[in-house]
Design a protein around this motif. Structure first.
Motif, PDB file in Angstrom:
ATOM      1  N   UNK A  30       0.870  -1.186   0.000  1.00  0.00           N
ATOM      2  CA  UNK A  30       0.000   0.000   0.000  1.00  0.00           C
ATOM      3  C   UNK A  30       0.894   1.220   0.000  1.00  0.00           C
ATOM      4  N   UNK A  31       0.493   2.239  -0.717  1.00  0.00           N
ATOM      5  CA  UNK A  31       1.293   3.463  -0.737  1.00  0.00           C
ATOM      6  C   UNK A  31       0.433   4.708  -0.896  1.00  0.00           C
ATOM      7  N   UNK A  32       0.948   5.790  -0.340  1.00  0.00           N
ATOM      8  CA  UNK A  32       0.392   7.126  -0.568  1.00  0.00           C
ATOM      9  C   UNK A  32       1.565   7.952  -1.070  1.00  0.00           C
ATOM     10  N   UNK A  33       1.645   8.143  -2.354  1.00  0.00           N
ATOM     11  CA  UNK A  33       2.783   8.817  -2.977  1.00  0.00           C
ATOM     12  C   UNK A  33       2.260   9.861  -3.955  1.00  0.00           C
ATOM     13  N   UNK A  34       2.273  11.124  -3.508  1.00  0.00           N
ATOM     14  CA  UNK A  34       1.704  12.213  -4.293  1.00  0.00           C
ATOM     15  C   UNK A  34       2.678  13.390  -4.347  1.00  0.00           C
ATOM     16  N   UNK A  35       2.674  14.158  -5.406  1.00  0.00           N
ATOM     17  CA  UNK A  35       3.628  15.263  -5.581  1.00  0.00           C
ATOM     18  C   UNK A  35       3.242  16.536  -4.835  1.00  0.00           C
ATOM     19  N   UNK A  36       3.278  16.460  -3.497  1.00  0.00           N
ATOM     20  CA  UNK A  36       3.074  17.656  -2.678  1.00  0.00           C
ATOM     21  C   UNK A  36       4.439  18.159  -2.225  1.00  0.00           C
ATOM     22  N   UNK A  37       4.464  19.267  -1.494  1.00  0.00           N
ATOM     23  CA  UNK A  37       5.736  19.861  -1.110  1.00  0.00           C
ATOM     24  C   UNK A  37       6.507  19.104  -0.061  1.00  0.00           C
ATOM     25  N   UNK A  38       5.815  18.350   0.796  1.00  0.00           N
ATOM     26  CA  UNK A  38       6.472  17.623   1.884  1.00  0.00           C
ATOM     27  C   UNK A  38       5.692  16.360   2.191  1.00  0.00           C
ATOM     28  N   UNK A  39       6.404  15.307   2.562  1.00  0.00           N
ATOM     29  CA  UNK A  39       5.729  14.053   2.914  1.00  0.00           C
ATOM     30  C   UNK A  39       4.810  14.235   4.113  1.00  0.00           C
TER      31      UNK A  39
END
Length: 433
Positions: free
Chosen positions: A108-117
């Protein structure tokens, strides 16, 4: 067992993401790599016992059933996690804002192009309506600000700003954050710093040196608080107050203190502002106080302050849990669990022979060692402090000696103990649960 870990040379976004993940996944343990950046190392030297974190070599890989990876998607960036890569019975979850196409195959992953994890994790905390204290909120905000350049990097998204607002609403302290973030130092900052140094007015009160200054701004300059912190250190005063005249309508006053005797948060509270003992600010309308009157009032408040500042006697916990040196280690573990404490003194109130802390229990690798007496594992070098010592001096001693417990001794008798938690409670203004 489930663990949360991140990349080597850990930055604040990675550290904040670990802390957030340990809250999202109850019972999980944060694993901090041995290599961390300078600011994170400085932070952990005083805050590490406030969180459930350990080092990679303290993990028994055979016990791990879930691995939560934050702020990276590459195995090579993890420390001592290779044994878990080969196992099919370990569930892997991943939180990351990088888009590197790494080699960690997560279930499972949550990987999105935001500024900070940490923004992604704050989203989940908001969804669960989780309660955050000021310390956690501040750490998460530091991580968010570091990776977004204080929300100024092109990679910053609207959700990063929303996460910052949420953390500020939950008590995140910008004054504390500015201490651990590397402030930008541009030409405008340099000019302001030089102007402040040239126009400093000093006055003495009860052996304390205070600097005060009035600076007229011709434009808006960001991160003035960080420059004021730098300014106090350069001119070597116990406290400084800088009155920045924004325009003909208002001034912003920023104060910094290096001693508990001068509580700048309380002083600037007189002008409708606030903060904590080491840092504070206020925006003052000239209709209430013109700049010169602000200056005169600050001097008056400082000189009329009460002389009885907080001491460790006000912070310490008591009575102190003490055991004889013959106490079995199994009993030590039981006492720590029952009383929810991390340290126990060995000896009696008139003679401290040693101290055993929670981290020492990790030294026990065999079952028969739990039958051994505590004197076999205790630290015999115990640093004690008097009850009239200032909290800042106690905190500095903890950093220098890398210790988390300081017994308080008065007239040869142990009357209390000060822990890192007590110090954090004082400086962050948090009430114990």
């Amino acid at each position: 067992m489930q663990i949360v870990t991140t990349h080597k040379n850990t930055d604040f976004d990675a550290l904040a993401s670990i802390i957030a993940a340990t809250m999202i996944y109850p019972g999980s343990v944060g694993v901090i790599p041995t290599s961390v950046n300078t600011n994170v190392a400085r932070f952990l030297s005083t805050h590490k016992t406030a969180f459930n974190i350990v080092l990679p070599h303290e993990i028994n890989h055979q016990d791990v059933r879930r691995l939560i990876v934050v702020d990276t998607d590459q195995w090579r960036r993890l420390e001592r996690m290779e044994p878990l890569r080969q196992r099919n019975d370990v569930e892997i979850l991943l939180w990351d804002h990088h888009q590197n196409g790494g080699d960690i195959e997560a279930s499972w992953r949550c990987q999105e192009p935001v500024g900070a994890t940490v923004t992604l994790l704050v989203r989940e905390m908001k969804r669960r309506d989780m309660e955050l204290n000021p310390l956690v909120s501040t750490v998460l905000l530091i991580g968010l600000y570091e990776d977004t350049g204080h929300l100024s990097f092109p990679s910053t998204k609207a959700e990063d700003a929303a996460a910052a607002a949420y953390l500020l609403a939950n008590g995140a302290d910008l004054n504390v954050a500015s201490v651990f973030l590397n402030p930008p130092y541009e030409e405008g900052h340099r000019d302001i710093l030089f102007t402040m140094m040239q126009g400093t007015e000093r006055f003495e009160d009860r052996h304390d040196t205070i600097g005060i200054n009035i600076i007229k701004l011709d434009r808006k300059i960001p991160m003035l608080a960080a420059i004021v912190s730098m300014y106090r250190k350069i001119i070597n005063t116990d406290a400084v107050f800088v009155i920045f005249v924004n325009d003909d309508k208002s001034s912003t006053v920023i104060g910094r203190s290096g001693v508990d005797r001068i509580d700048v948060g309380a002083i600037l509270g007189e002008f409708g502002g606030g903060g904590h003992p080491a840092a504070g600010s206020a925006t003052v309308k000239h209709g209430d106080y013109p700049p010169e009157q602000i200056k005169a009032r600050i001097i008056e408040i400082v000189k009329n302050r009460k002389s009885n500042s907080a001491t460790v006697a006000d912070l310490m916990s008591f009575p102190v849990t003490m055991v004889p040196g013959s106490t079995p280690m199994s009993e030590i573990r039981k006492i720590m669990q029952q009383k929810k404490i991390r340290g126990i003194l060995v000896g009696n109130e008139h003679q401290v022979d040693g101290i055993i802390v929670l981290w020492d229990l990790k030294k026990l690798k065999r079952d028969n060692q739990w039958k051994s007496p505590v004197k076999a594992f205790m630290n015999r070098k115990v640093t004690t402090i008097p009850p009239d010592l200032q909290p800042s001096a106690a905190a500095q001693l903890m950093v220098q000696e890398d210790i988390g417990h300081l017994p308080v001794v008065h007239e040869g008798k142990v009357i209390g103990i000060v822990t890192r938690t007590d110090i954090l409670t004082y400086f962050y203004g948090m009430l114990p649960e």
